[in-house]
Design a protein around this motif. Structure first.
Motif, mmCIF file in Angstrom:
data_model
loop_
_atom_site.group_PDB
_atom_site.id
_atom_site.type_symbol
_atom_site.label_atom_id
_atom_site.label_comp_id
_atom_site.label_asym_id
_atom_site.label_seq_id
_atom_site.Cartn_x
_atom_site.Cartn_y
_atom_site.Cartn_z
ATOM 1 N N GLY A 410 -8.405 16.168 1.029
ATOM 2 C CA GLY A 410 -9.122 15.408 0.005
ATOM 3 C C GLY A 410 -9.188 13.934 0.353
ATOM 4 N N LEU A 411 -8.065 13.368 0.834
ATOM 5 C CA LEU A 411 -8.076 11.956 1.220
ATOM 6 C C LEU A 411 -8.995 11.710 2.412
ATOM 7 C CD1 LEU A 411 -6.924 9.134 0.868
ATOM 8 C CD2 LEU A 411 -4.961 9.813 2.273
ATOM 9 N N ALA A 412 -8.967 12.610 3.388
ATOM 10 C CA ALA A 412 -9.858 12.448 4.548
ATOM 11 C C ALA A 412 -11.326 12.581 4.146
ATOM 12 C CB ALA A 412 -9.503 13.479 5.612
ATOM 13 N N THR A 413 -11.612 13.499 3.233
ATOM 14 C CA THR A 413 -12.992 13.640 2.753
ATOM 15 C C THR A 413 -13.457 12.374 2.050
ATOM 16 O OG1 THR A 413 -12.607 16.011 2.463
ATOM 17 C CG2 THR A 413 -14.519 15.076 1.359
ATOM 18 N N TYR A 414 -12.549 11.734 1.316
ATOM 19 C CA TYR A 414 -12.888 10.465 0.636
ATOM 20 C C TYR A 414 -13.329 9.423 1.655
ATOM 21 C CZ TYR A 414 -11.767 5.853 -1.274
ATOM 22 O OH TYR A 414 -11.809 4.532 -1.635
ATOM 23 N N GLU A 420 -16.138 5.806 6.594
ATOM 24 C CA GLU A 420 -15.031 5.261 7.386
ATOM 25 C C GLU A 420 -14.457 6.388 8.245
ATOM 26 O OE1 GLU A 420 -14.446 2.198 7.434
ATOM 27 O OE2 GLU A 420 -15.475 1.471 5.640
ATOM 28 N N PHE A 421 -15.153 6.679 9.364
ATOM 29 C CA PHE A 421 -14.785 7.835 10.169
ATOM 30 C C PHE A 421 -13.459 7.633 10.904
ATOM 31 C CE2 PHE A 421 -19.609 8.309 10.397
ATOM 32 C CZ PHE A 421 -19.619 9.126 9.290
ATOM 33 N N ASP A 422 -13.200 6.408 11.377
ATOM 34 C CA ASP A 422 -11.927 6.164 12.070
ATOM 35 C C ASP A 422 -10.753 6.346 11.113
ATOM 36 O OD1 ASP A 422 -13.343 5.605 14.357
ATOM 37 O OD2 ASP A 422 -13.370 3.429 14.025
ATOM 38 N N ARG A 423 -10.931 5.889 9.882
ATOM 39 C CA ARG A 423 -9.860 6.049 8.899
ATOM 40 C C ARG A 423 -9.664 7.534 8.549
ATOM 41 N NH1 ARG A 423 -5.990 2.207 7.464
ATOM 42 N NH2 ARG A 423 -5.129 2.711 5.410
ATOM 43 N N ALA A 424 -10.769 8.259 8.520
ATOM 44 C CA ALA A 424 -10.684 9.694 8.236
ATOM 45 C C ALA A 424 -9.928 10.419 9.356
ATOM 46 C CB ALA A 424 -12.078 10.285 8.074
ATOM 47 N N ILE A 425 -10.225 10.024 10.629
ATOM 48 C CA ILE A 425 -9.536 10.663 11.754
ATOM 49 C C ILE A 425 -8.042 10.362 11.708
ATOM 50 C CG2 ILE A 425 -9.297 10.615 14.274
ATOM 51 C CD1 ILE A 425 -12.330 10.244 14.430
ATOM 52 N N SER A 426 -7.698 9.108 11.426
ATOM 53 C CA SER A 426 -6.273 8.768 11.332
ATOM 54 C C SER A 426 -5.597 9.510 10.183
ATOM 55 C CB SER A 426 -6.112 7.257 11.149
ATOM 56 O OG SER A 426 -6.704 6.835 9.916
ATOM 57 N N THR A 427 -6.343 9.762 9.100
ATOM 58 C CA THR A 427 -5.780 10.527 7.978
ATOM 59 C C THR A 427 -5.533 11.975 8.388
ATOM 60 O OG1 THR A 427 -6.954 9.120 6.394
ATOM 61 C CG2 THR A 427 -6.162 11.255 5.600
ATOM 62 N N PHE A 428 -6.502 12.568 9.083
ATOM 63 C CA PHE A 428 -6.300 13.936 9.580
ATOM 64 C C PHE A 428 -5.089 14.017 10.514
ATOM 65 C CE2 PHE A 428 -10.923 14.841 8.642
ATOM 66 C CZ PHE A 428 -10.671 15.865 7.746
ATOM 67 N N ARG A 439 0.074 27.262 6.505
ATOM 68 C CA ARG A 439 -1.088 27.281 5.600
ATOM 69 C C ARG A 439 -1.699 25.880 5.454
ATOM 70 N NH1 ARG A 439 -1.551 26.266 0.186
ATOM 71 N NH2 ARG A 439 0.701 26.018 0.010
ATOM 72 N N ASP A 440 -0.849 24.875 5.225
ATOM 73 C CA ASP A 440 -1.357 23.508 5.102
ATOM 74 C C ASP A 440 -1.932 23.023 6.426
ATOM 75 O OD1 ASP A 440 -0.580 23.433 2.460
ATOM 76 O OD2 ASP A 440 1.395 22.595 2.900
ATOM 77 N N PHE A 441 -1.274 23.362 7.511
ATOM 78 C CA PHE A 441 -1.794 22.934 8.815
ATOM 79 C C PHE A 441 -3.174 23.541 9.079
ATOM 80 C CE2 PHE A 441 -2.433 24.249 13.216
ATOM 81 C CZ PHE A 441 -2.514 23.020 13.839
ATOM 82 N N THR A 442 -3.312 24.831 8.799
ATOM 83 C CA THR A 442 -4.608 25.483 9.032
ATOM 84 C C THR A 442 -5.700 24.841 8.189
ATOM 85 O OG1 THR A 442 -3.435 27.551 9.472
ATOM 86 C CG2 THR A 442 -5.783 27.701 9.004
ATOM 87 N N GLN A 443 -5.364 24.508 6.963
ATOM 88 C CA GLN A 443 -6.354 23.877 6.085
ATOM 89 C C GLN A 443 -6.789 22.524 6.639
ATOM 90 O OE1 GLN A 443 -4.955 23.756 2.074
ATOM 91 N NE2 GLN A 443 -6.915 23.184 1.208
ATOM 92 N N ILE A 444 -5.823 21.713 7.077
ATOM 93 C CA ILE A 444 -6.165 20.387 7.601
ATOM 94 C C ILE A 444 -6.893 20.508 8.943
ATOM 95 C CG2 ILE A 444 -5.202 18.199 8.389
ATOM 96 C CD1 ILE A 444 -2.901 18.618 6.450
ATOM 97 N N PHE A 445 -6.402 21.386 9.803
ATOM 98 C CA PHE A 445 -7.012 21.504 11.134
ATOM 99 C C PHE A 445 -8.448 22.009 11.040
ATOM 100 C CE2 PHE A 445 -7.931 23.524 15.169
ATOM 101 C CZ PHE A 445 -7.461 22.594 16.088
ATOM 102 N N ASP A 446 -8.691 22.990 10.193
ATOM 103 C CA ASP A 446 -10.066 23.489 10.045
ATOM 104 C C ASP A 446 -10.989 22.403 9.523
ATOM 105 O OD1 ASP A 446 -9.132 25.887 10.936
ATOM 106 O OD2 ASP A 446 -9.048 26.841 8.963
ATOM 107 N N ALA A 447 -10.514 21.628 8.539
ATOM 108 C CA ALA A 447 -11.335 20.529 8.025
ATOM 109 C C ALA A 447 -11.563 19.467 9.103
ATOM 110 C CB ALA A 447 -10.665 19.911 6.801
ATOM 111 N N TYR A 448 -10.522 19.201 9.903
ATOM 112 C CA TYR A 448 -10.640 18.223 10.995
ATOM 113 C C TYR A 448 -11.663 18.687 12.027
ATOM 114 C CZ TYR A 448 -8.781 14.738 14.329
ATOM 115 O OH TYR A 448 -8.628 13.682 15.180
ATOM 116 N N ALA A 449 -11.575 19.955 12.415
ATOM 117 C CA ALA A 449 -12.530 20.480 13.391
ATOM 118 C C ALA A 449 -13.953 20.473 12.844
ATOM 119 C CB ALA A 449 -12.128 21.896 13.798
ATOM 120 N N GLU A 450 -14.105 20.839 11.594
ATOM 121 C CA GLU A 450 -15.443 20.817 10.983
ATOM 122 C C GLU A 450 -15.992 19.396 10.919
ATOM 123 O OE1 GLU A 450 -17.590 22.286 6.811
ATOM 124 O OE2 GLU A 450 -15.428 22.613 7.161
ATOM 125 N N PHE A 451 -15.120 18.427 10.637
ATOM 126 C CA PHE A 451 -15.559 17.026 10.610
ATOM 127 C C PHE A 451 -16.035 16.586 11.988
ATOM 128 C CE2 PHE A 451 -13.979 12.745 11.699
ATOM 129 C CZ PHE A 451 -14.862 11.975 10.952
#
Length: 981
Positions: A410-414, A420-428, A439-451
């Motif tokens: 959610g924070l990275a999507t914000y 602010e793509f660099d900030r999003a990458i650092s958040t991921f 489970r949490d890792f898969t959720q973040i990694f999938d969102a990171y890869a999709e981004f």
């Protein structure tokens, strides 16, 4: 088509007819108000002005008369445009009926100004002429007596009044105003009646209500109702007030809901949904986000319970949804976020150094929390935006650690929505580096890869369709950025196994298996492998580690021994020895783990042909302390103090000595094992076998004897078995008395179920090297001592040995003793053998007596073999009388066993033995009725499966098989014609 001027003229002409009830109609102002028919009614009312019944009757009579006339007229000859504008007052008759009824009601109210019944009827009549015909809604079930405001709003919205064909607010403005004035007069007389206020406020929901009435006047009317009615009745007004505010939208909705939330915050969630999707105004996401944040914090403290059943985390999730949807309107940008974080960090540092709380001394009044501190993030009136990053960390990640995946994404999507793509990458990256579950890792990694994929796709689209302003340099710059992003994306995919391993190690840094997987991931990168091993050994707590921690040290040592993962480097035995030396000082969970370390160290020295060093390693490991009275299973002691009692260590040590040591050194090691009392039966056997190989026969026998003294049965049985066989094989009959003593010692404490092999071996010894008489006494003794299940076999052996040594007649007493001891089933078998013996000796009568004795144990249906043998015996050697006696005994025995339970058991057992059940079922139908129909015989079914056999019948006889049995009778005595003559 009429022009605009003509339309305005016609509207003015229609509007000039109103109001029809202002001034109040009277016969003096309207001459046609009364007719000749109304004179009697007027006279009666003048004579009885204080009679409510007279007024009520007059009003209803007049109302019914006009209703009949209006129903008959039905707006005949009235244009549709006029009917649409004027509604119920489109005809002159309707306007005249309104005036007449208003005249009567007003005259009655003069006499009874405080009558609610009269006022309600009057107002309903006026509303029917102005608002139109009310639509009655059917409702299933009743309403709650005191519902929550959320439920009350839903129910009220469903039950809200609706009308058809009302008076246009522009044309009939005068009549609308007259209706409002009438309500005001009614409330002047009856201000405390909530029903009257509710009727009044229902006007404001009419779609044709003039705006002057439905806006400001309506809001002031609601306010007056709240000021006039007692607080216990406010909830009924607030429901209408909030619904009215929702229909108006804009600042009206906001101001009304803010007022109500100060009284009842339970509708805050409903209010936030209105703020995000208002009727006719722009959304207010900042205020909605602050309200939801406040609710989430209160719910986490237990100060708020959601009427929709949402938890504090769900409320925080709703807050994140708003943040993702309205990122620019709600949160800070990157620079403001960094500044705010620095301010908060400084404030936290100061608060940790000072005691007490800061007191607000100046400024406008602001709401406070339960702790008395003002938080601008929870103030919906404050225009300041939110520090989303701090809120997610403080209120989300620190509280809901099991939901870190949703919060980080959610924070990275914000930040992504804000561009602010660099900030999003650092958040991921920060999220991936801190989560503790897959489970949490898969959720973040999938969102990171999709981004990353969406970013690359956007760059590719910009290259495919460049803008007109872009030049070649911009295009090349975009290509370079896309190449960098693609490399980063590929690196991210390649890093996934390492990231998963990091998550598992963060969750449990003492997981040895995951450290081994980490080593395997580095492959042939020797530097990384060595660093991983070193970090693992520094991180893992030996007392909390999972299984096989010692294998980590062993594998690390092998890594240096083999010259790295690929084997390309030189073997470094010194480093391997240092690692193993360090491992020997680790307090493992189990002593066997430490023993494995020493064994692996010694094996390493053996692999490199350092035999003396291997022996020295084992000597160090197996050093015996002065105090040997240490409990091996005392976990309060370190494993190093208990290592000397490890059988695994001593077993390896003794194998090493057997391989490369001398006989004396090996014997010393074995003796130490025996002295420490840690040897098992296998060690005893191995020690004795080793001495045998080296021709130390007496020493090996002493070892066996020590083993038999240490262990009890059944373990010592195996040692005795090997010992006695070895002794007999070695000395034979040369030391017969000693062998006899050994057998007697073995049999002295041997349990009955294990002594049979020893007796057989003992008897064989006497037969080979001793006396036959002693052998027979041993077998006799064995038949009395062995377990019941072995007695039949033992008697069989005894009889065979007696026959071989003394002949057949000598076995008769043995058979007789066996018949007294053996159980029934085995007695029958022994009787058959006994009878066969007597037949061989020519004792026919004795054999017949044995058969008669054994018959009492043999059910003819279960043991047909016995009866067949007796039958053949009588045919061969008996007479007609003896044969009949045999049949008589057979029938009596069958009758003795003839109970239902035994019959069923016998039938089942005989079917299994003979295998006739399947053949009979295949030959005949399963249903007896079907068999009877096929046979076409008498109209009855033979009860062959249920009826019990008669005593005078044989077990194989039945009704259908009677004829074949008569043709071939197995029990028939064949007498030749010569004997008959």
């Amino acid at each position: 088509m009429p022009s605009v001027a003509e339309k305005s003229t016609s509207v003015d002409l229609l509007a000039s007819q109103f109001p029809v009830t202002l001034p109040i109609p009277t016969p003096t102002t309207y001459s046609n108000l009364l007719s000749i028919k109304d004179v009697q009614r007027e006279e009666d009312l003048l004579r009885n002005p204080s009679s409510f019944r007279a007024w009520w009757t007059a009003i209803h009579t007049t109302k019914e008369a006009y209703s009949a006339q209006l129903k008959a007229e039905r707006r005949v000859n009235v244009p549709d445009e006029i009917a649409t504008l004027l509604g119920p007052l489109a005809t002159s008759l309707a306007r005249h009926s309104l005036q007449c009824l208003a005249y009567l009601y007003e005259a009655a109210i003069v006499q009874f100004p405080g009558s609610f019944k009269l006022w309600k009827s009057y107002l309903q009549m006026r509303m029917s002429y102005v608002l139109g015909r009310q639509v009655i809604k059917k409702r299933a079930g009743g309403r709650k007596k005191l519902p929550e405001m959320k439920d009350a709003l839903e129910e009220e919205k469903e039950d809200l009044e609706s009308w058809e064909d009302g008076l246009n607010g522009v044309v009939g403005w005068g009549e609308w105003r007259s209706l409002i004035a009438t309500y005001e007069r009614a409330l002047m007389w009856l201000p405390k009646l909530p029903r009257l206020w509710l009727m009044y406020t229902s006007i404001f929901f009419h779609p044709m209500c003039p705006s002057l009435i439905s806006h400001t006047h309506a809001r002031r009317t609601f306010d007056r109702a709240l000021r006039t009615l007692p607080p216990s009745l406010h909830s009924r007004i607030w429901v209408r007030y909030l619904l009215w505010a929702e229909t108006k939208g804009g600042s009206t909705t906001v101001s009304v809901y803010r007022r109500y939330l100060t009284v009842d915050p339970s509708v805050t969630e409903h209010y936030t949904s209105i703020l995000l999707s208002p009727v006719d105004s722009v959304p207010r996401p900042l205020e909605a986000a602050k309200l939801l944040l406040s609710l989430a914090r209160k719910a986490s403290r237990g100060e708020y319970v959601s009427p929709e059943g949402k938890s504090s985390y769900q409320l925080l999730g709703d807050f994140l949804d708003i943040v993702e949807r309205f990122s620019d309107e709600v949160g800070f940008d990157v620079e403001a976020t960094i500044e705010s974080n620095e301010v908060y960090a400084k404030a936290d540092a100061e608060s940790s150094q000072t005691d007490g709380q800061l007191v607000r001394m100046d400024g406008p009044p602001v709401p406070v929390g339960t702790d008395g501190a003002y938080d601008e993030d929870e103030d919906p009136l404050s225009p300041r935006k939110l520090n989303i990053e701090r809120i997610v960390h403080k209120d989300g990640l620190e509280v809901y650690k099991d939901q870190a995946g949703r919060l980080w994404t959610g924070l990275a999507t914000y930040w992504t929505k804000r561009g602010e793509f660099d900030r999003a990458i650092s958040t991921f990256e920060a999220g991936i580096a801190t989560v503790l579950t897959i489970r949490d890792f898969t959720q973040i990694f999938d969102a990171y890869a999709e981004f990353c994929e969406s970013l690359i796709n956007a760059m590719m689209e910009s290259l495919e369709s460049p803008e007109e302003d872009d030049d070649d340099e911009d295009t090349k710059e975009t290509e370079r950025e896309m190449d960098v992003k693609m490399k980063e994306f590929e690196a991210l995919i390649d890093r996934r196994p390492f990231l998963v391993n990091d998550v598992l190690l963060r969750r449990n840094p003492n997981d040895v298996q995951e450290w081994e997987k980490r080593v395997a991931l580095w492959g042939e990168d020797d530097e990384k492998v060595a660093d991983t091993y070193t970090k693992a050994l520094e991180t893992i707590n030996p007392r909390k580690a999972t299984a096989n921690l010692h294998r980590l040290y062993v594998n690390f040592a092998k890594f240096y021994e083999e010259g790295g993962s690929s084997g390309s480097a030189e073997p470094d035995l010194d480093s391997a020895r240092k690692i193993l030396e360090k491992a020997t000082k680790i307090n493992f969970k189990a002593v066997e783990d430490l023993a494995d370390i020493w064994c692996e160290w010694s094996e390493m020295e053996l692999r490199h042909e350092n035999y003396d060093e291997a022996v020295r390693v084992m000597q160090r490991a197996a050093a015996i302390p002065k105090n040997t009275k240490i409990n091996y299973h005392d976990h309060s002691l370190p494993v190093q103090a208990r290592l000397f009692k490890s059988l695994k260590l001593w077993s390896f040590y003794v194998d090493l000595e057997e391989s490369i040591g001398t006989v004396e050194s090996t014997k010393v090691v074995y003796d130490k094992i025996m002295d420490l009392k840690i040897a098992n039966a296998q060690v005893i056997v191995n020690y004795a076998a080793f001495l045998e190989e080296n021709q130390y026969w007496e020493d090996s026998f002493k070892v066996y004897e020590r083993g038999t003294e240490v262990f009890t049965f059944p373990i010592s049985f195996e040692i005795w078995n090997i010992y006695l066989s070895k002794f007999v094989k070695r000395y034979g009959g040369s030391k017969l008395e000693r062998a006899r003593d050994l057998f007697e010692q073995a049999l002295e404490k041997c349990p009955p179920k294990s002594c049979k092999p020893l007796f057989l071996m003992y008897g064989q010894l006497e037969e080979d090297y001793g006396l036959a008489k002693r052998a027979m006494s041993i077998y006799e003794r064995a038949t009395q001592v062995v377990a019941d299940e072995n007695k039949f076999e033992m008697y069989t052996i005894y009889i065979a040995k007696a026959t071989a040594n003394y002949g057949l007649p000598a076995t008769r007493p043995i058979f007789e003793r066996a018949l007294e001891v053996l159980p029934d089933k085995q007695t029958a078998e022994m009787c058959l053998r006994f009878a066969a013996l007597e037949r061989k000796l020519g004792e026919i009568d004795r054999a017949r007596a044995i058969y008669a004795h054994a018959s009492q144990f043999c059910d003819p249906r279960v043991n047909p073999k016995f009866w067949q043998e007796w039958n053949s015996f009588e045919i061969e050697t008996g007479s007609e009388d003896t044969f009949r006696e045999m049949l008589r005994i057979k029938r009596s025995v069958q009758a003795q066993f003839n109970t239902e339970a035994s019959y069923l058991a016998a039938q089942t057992l005989s079917a299994q033995q003979n295998g006739t059940s399947e053949q009979s079922s295949a030959a005949q139908p399963a249903d007896p009725m079907a068999a009877a129909e096929q046979a076409k015989g008498p109209a009855f079914v033979a009860a062959k499966k249920t009826a019990l056999p008669r005593p005078d019948e044989d077990e194989t006889s039945s009704a259908p098989d009677l004829a074949p049995q008569q043709a071939d009778n197995a029990d028939e005595i064949h007498i030749s014609d010569e004997e008959d003559s």
